[in-house]
Enzyme design. Structure first.
Site, PDB file in Angstrom:
ATOM      1  N   ASP A  64      28.244  -4.153  15.124  1.00 30.94           N
ATOM      2  CA  ASP A  64      27.240  -5.169  14.823  1.00 30.94           C
ATOM      3  C   ASP A  64      26.996  -5.969  16.095  1.00 30.94           C
ATOM      4  O   ASP A  64      27.707  -5.800  17.088  1.00 30.94           O
ATOM      5  CB  ASP A  64      27.635  -6.059  13.631  1.00 30.94           C
ATOM      6  N   TYR A  66      26.751  -8.710  19.155  1.00 28.12           N
ATOM      7  CA  TYR A  66      27.632  -9.751  19.678  1.00 28.12           C
ATOM      8  C   TYR A  66      27.351 -11.045  18.920  1.00 28.12           C
ATOM      9  O   TYR A  66      26.207 -11.366  18.622  1.00 28.12           O
ATOM     10  CB  TYR A  66      27.363  -9.983  21.155  1.00 28.12           C
ATOM     11  N   HIS A 186      36.965   2.966  19.951  1.00 25.32           N
ATOM     12  CA  HIS A 186      36.016   1.932  20.367  1.00 25.32           C
ATOM     13  C   HIS A 186      36.408   1.424  21.760  1.00 25.32           C
ATOM     14  O   HIS A 186      37.601   1.344  22.083  1.00 25.32           O
ATOM     15  CB  HIS A 186      36.036   0.785  19.357  1.00 25.32           C
TER      16      HIS A 186
END
Length: 222
Positions: A64, A66, A186
């Site tokens: 999503d 920042y 990630h």
């Protein structure tokens, strides 16, 4: 009515009329009225504006936006010039350097990638300030699932770079064998050492695309 300004308008016209999206739109109106929400309303669909459907060579799927002030610009992992480069993007730059000899610029703006055919899409397109994942369950997942389905339906090959569990969850919608799916941890400081560093996704992307006379210019303007 959302106006993106390219071929996504026709592809998503029906989506904007669906009940879930109408509910999402009403939720967003209230969220933007009551809270500080990122990115600014006019930037929510920047990923689609910068990269038309017909131009997509690769997809970098983020979680999503920042949630810090001035950071989100509607492109996954990107911040505008003048904004400090976030830690996840610093790690992306490090892997790029190690993989393809990338020279990190003095900024975190990835617009050049978007204009070159890299769809910088977040799974969720908005977020409350200071509250990561706060808009995860308001309907964006259905919308971005549809984007992935549309890209999957394209015959021209695309590389999907899925980093972290949120991105990897979209792999179920990528069934077209014309495309390449690359998965890794990630790039955040909490997980980059667990499989992002050394993934070599950038050279692998171009090795695949080169079979079809295409490539991504990963070097960014200074």
């Amino acid at each position: 009515m959302v106006q993106i300004g390219n071929d996504w308008d026709e592809l998503l016209a029906g989506e904007f009329q669906k009940d879930y999206y109408r509910r999402l739109r009403e939720t967003l109106k209230e969220e933007y009225r009551r809270y500080t929400v990122y990115p600014p309303m006019e930037d929510i669909f920047n990923a689609l504006r910068f990269t038309p459907y017909r131009s997509v060579k690769a997809v970098i799927l983020g979680q999503d936006p920042y949630h810090g002030r001035g950071q989100a610009q509607g492109l996954s992992f990107s911040v505008r010039r003048g904004v400090p480069v976030p830690p996840s993007l610093q790690n992306i730059y490090q892997e790029l350097h190690d993989d393809v000899g990338f020279i990190p610029p003095g900024h975190g703006c990835l617009e050049a990638w978007a204009e070159d055919g890299v769809l910088l899409l977040n799974a969720t397109l908005t977020v409350r300030a200071g509250q990561a994942n706060s808009h995860r369950d308001i309907g964006w997942g259905i919308f971005t699932d549809r984007i992935i389905e549309l890209l999957n339906a394209r015959e021209e090959p695309i590389v999907f770079l899925l980093w972290g569990s949120f991105a990897k969850a979209k792999a179920q919608y990528i069934t077209n064998l014309n495309h390449l799916v690359l998965s890794a941890a990630h790039p955040s400081p909490f997980s980059a050492q667990s499989g992002f560093f050394g993934c070599r996704h950038f050279s692998k992307t171009n090795a695949f695309l080169s079979q079809f006379g295409r490539s991504v210019d990963w070097q960014l303007p200074q």
